[in-house]
Design a protein around this motif. Structure first.
Motif, PDB file in Angstrom:
ATOM      1  N   GLU A   1     -55.527 -31.140   0.709  1.00 43.10           N
ATOM      2  CA  GLU A   1     -56.607 -30.253   1.096  1.00 43.10           C
ATOM      3  C   GLU A   1     -56.785 -29.528   2.520  1.00 43.10           C
ATOM      4  N   ALA A   2     -55.618 -29.515   3.304  1.00 44.48           N
ATOM      5  CA  ALA A   2     -55.499 -29.484   4.995  1.00 44.48           C
ATOM      6  C   ALA A   2     -54.493 -28.103   3.994  1.00 44.48           C
ATOM      7  N   ARG A   3     -53.110 -28.089   2.770  1.00 43.04           N
ATOM      8  CA  ARG A   3     -52.725 -26.989   3.141  1.00 43.04           C
ATOM      9  C   ARG A   3     -53.598 -26.117   2.452  1.00 43.04           C
ATOM     10  N   GLN A   4     -54.109 -26.396   1.123  1.00 42.12           N
ATOM     11  CA  GLN A   4     -55.228 -25.517   0.614  1.00 42.12           C
ATOM     12  C   GLN A   4     -56.052 -24.682   2.207  1.00 42.12           C
ATOM     13  N   ARG A   5     -56.681 -25.179   3.405  1.00 43.33           N
ATOM     14  CA  ARG A   5     -57.523 -24.515   3.755  1.00 43.33           C
ATOM     15  C   ARG A   5     -56.447 -24.185   4.721  1.00 43.33           C
ATOM     16  N   ASP A   6     -55.420 -24.223   5.215  1.00 44.49           N
ATOM     17  CA  ASP A   6     -54.064 -23.432   5.855  1.00 44.49           C
ATOM     18  C   ASP A   6     -53.676 -21.991   4.978  1.00 44.49           C
ATOM     19  N   GLU A   7     -53.911 -22.547   3.773  1.00 45.85           N
ATOM     20  CA  GLU A   7     -53.941 -21.292   2.511  1.00 45.85           C
ATOM     21  C   GLU A   7     -55.098 -20.153   2.767  1.00 45.85           C
ATOM     22  N   GLN A   8     -55.886 -20.724   2.479  1.00 47.57           N
ATOM     23  CA  GLN A   8     -57.045 -20.020   2.739  1.00 47.57           C
ATOM     24  C   GLN A   8     -57.296 -19.560   4.359  1.00 47.57           C
ATOM     25  N   GLY A   9     -57.208 -19.955   5.226  1.00 47.36           N
ATOM     26  CA  GLY A   9     -57.116 -19.367   6.772  1.00 47.36           C
ATOM     27  C   GLY A   9     -56.064 -18.352   6.274  1.00 47.36           C
ATOM     28  N   TRP A  10     -54.522 -18.093   6.291  1.00 44.82           N
ATOM     29  CA  TRP A  10     -53.536 -17.138   6.837  1.00 44.82           C
ATOM     30  C   TRP A  10     -54.399 -16.075   5.210  1.00 44.82           C
ATOM     31  N   TRP A  11     -54.928 -16.101   4.307  1.00 40.20           N
ATOM     32  CA  TRP A  11     -55.682 -14.904   3.697  1.00 40.20           C
ATOM     33  C   TRP A  11     -56.578 -14.420   4.316  1.00 40.20           C
ATOM     34  N   ASP A  12     -57.772 -15.000   5.280  1.00 40.89           N
ATOM     35  CA  ASP A  12     -58.618 -14.543   6.016  1.00 40.89           C
ATOM     36  C   ASP A  12     -57.841 -14.092   7.336  1.00 40.89           C
ATOM     37  N   TRP A  13     -57.453 -14.138   7.451  1.00 44.58           N
ATOM     38  CA  TRP A  13     -57.248 -14.123   9.009  1.00 44.58           C
ATOM     39  C   TRP A  13     -55.845 -12.682   9.090  1.00 44.58           C
ATOM     40  N   THR A  14     -55.094 -12.201   7.859  1.00 41.66           N
ATOM     41  CA  THR A  14     -53.907 -11.160   7.704  1.00 41.66           C
ATOM     42  C   THR A  14     -53.815 -10.273   8.549  1.00 41.66           C
ATOM     43  N   LYS A  15     -55.520  -9.707   9.105  1.00 44.42           N
ATOM     44  CA  LYS A  15     -55.574  -8.929   9.770  1.00 44.42           C
ATOM     45  C   LYS A  15     -55.101  -9.008  11.124  1.00 44.42           C
ATOM     46  N   ASP A  16     -55.078 -10.155  11.696  1.00 46.33           N
ATOM     47  CA  ASP A  16     -54.370 -11.056  12.753  1.00 46.33           C
ATOM     48  C   ASP A  16     -53.324 -11.430  12.548  1.00 46.33           C
ATOM     49  N   PRO A  17     -52.328 -10.841  12.868  1.00 49.06           N
ATOM     50  CA  PRO A  17     -50.423 -12.097  12.430  1.00 49.06           C
ATOM     51  C   PRO A  17     -50.175 -13.313  13.231  1.00 49.06           C
ATOM     52  N   VAL A  18     -50.837 -13.122  14.455  1.00 50.03           N
ATOM     53  CA  VAL A  18     -50.293 -14.628  15.415  1.00 50.03           C
ATOM     54  C   VAL A  18     -51.468 -15.552  14.453  1.00 50.03           C
TER      55      VAL A  18
END
Length: 174
Positions: free
Chosen positions: A117-134
């Motif tokens: 579940e944490a890994r899925q939230r990490d993946e979703q967070g990556w997609w949500d923040w692709t405009k901010d590469p850091v």
């Protein structure tokens, strides 16, 4: 080779650690003298249990190292409280936690599920923040940590409590 007992010890501590909610911390959090004394006694007891388990040669170097780090954390928090330093409830909770000596297969499966579940939230967070590469990179790094820990748990490899705890973390911004 790590046996299931060692793996169970590591996994159960994280499983039970996340069951303790942390409350908001601020400098105004104070403890009555009696409760502070009892808290320090509980921290010293946790420190002694962790130290004794760290000296058990049958648990292996990963678990022994984790127990020593936990003993040091309990010692440091107790010292801070003895000197009147404000300590967050989250820090106290982590310092008081003593990993169990074993985990059932069901408990380990629940821990792996929490990591998934944490890994899925990490993946979703990556997609949500692709405009901010850091920020996106922070999520990607966390996802890789979770993946590594899950793989090690599933393959009965040694995993430290610190690694499991870190893999459970989802960066802020999500």
């Amino acid at each position: 080779m790590i046996n299931r007992r060692h793996l169970a010890i590591i996994a159960c501590a994280i499983f039970f650690a996340y069951g303790t909610p942390a409350s908001a911390y601020n400098e105004s959090n104070t403890y009555a003298p009696d409760s502070r004394t009892q808290l320090i006694q509980r921290l010293r007891a946790a420190e002694q249990i962790d130290k004794s388990r760290a000296l058990d040669v049958s648990i292996g170097p990963v678990a022994a190292g984790d127990y020593m780090l936990r003993a040091d954390r309990a010692h440091d928090v107790a010292d801070q409280l003895e000197h009147g330093v404000a300590v967050s409830p989250e820090e106290i909770s982590h310092a008081l936690f003593v990993p169990p000596e074993s985990l059932s297969e069901q408990q380990r499966a629940q821990l792996v599920q929490q990591l998934e579940e944490a890994r899925q939230r990490d993946e979703q967070g990556w997609w949500d923040w692709t405009k901010d590469p850091v920020i996106a990179q922070n999520f990607q790094v966390q996802e890789r940590k979770a993946t590594r820990v899950i793989k090690n748990l599933e393959n009965n490899q040694p995993v430290s409590w610190a690694d499991i705890h870190e893999a459970m973390h989802v960066p802020t911004g999500y």
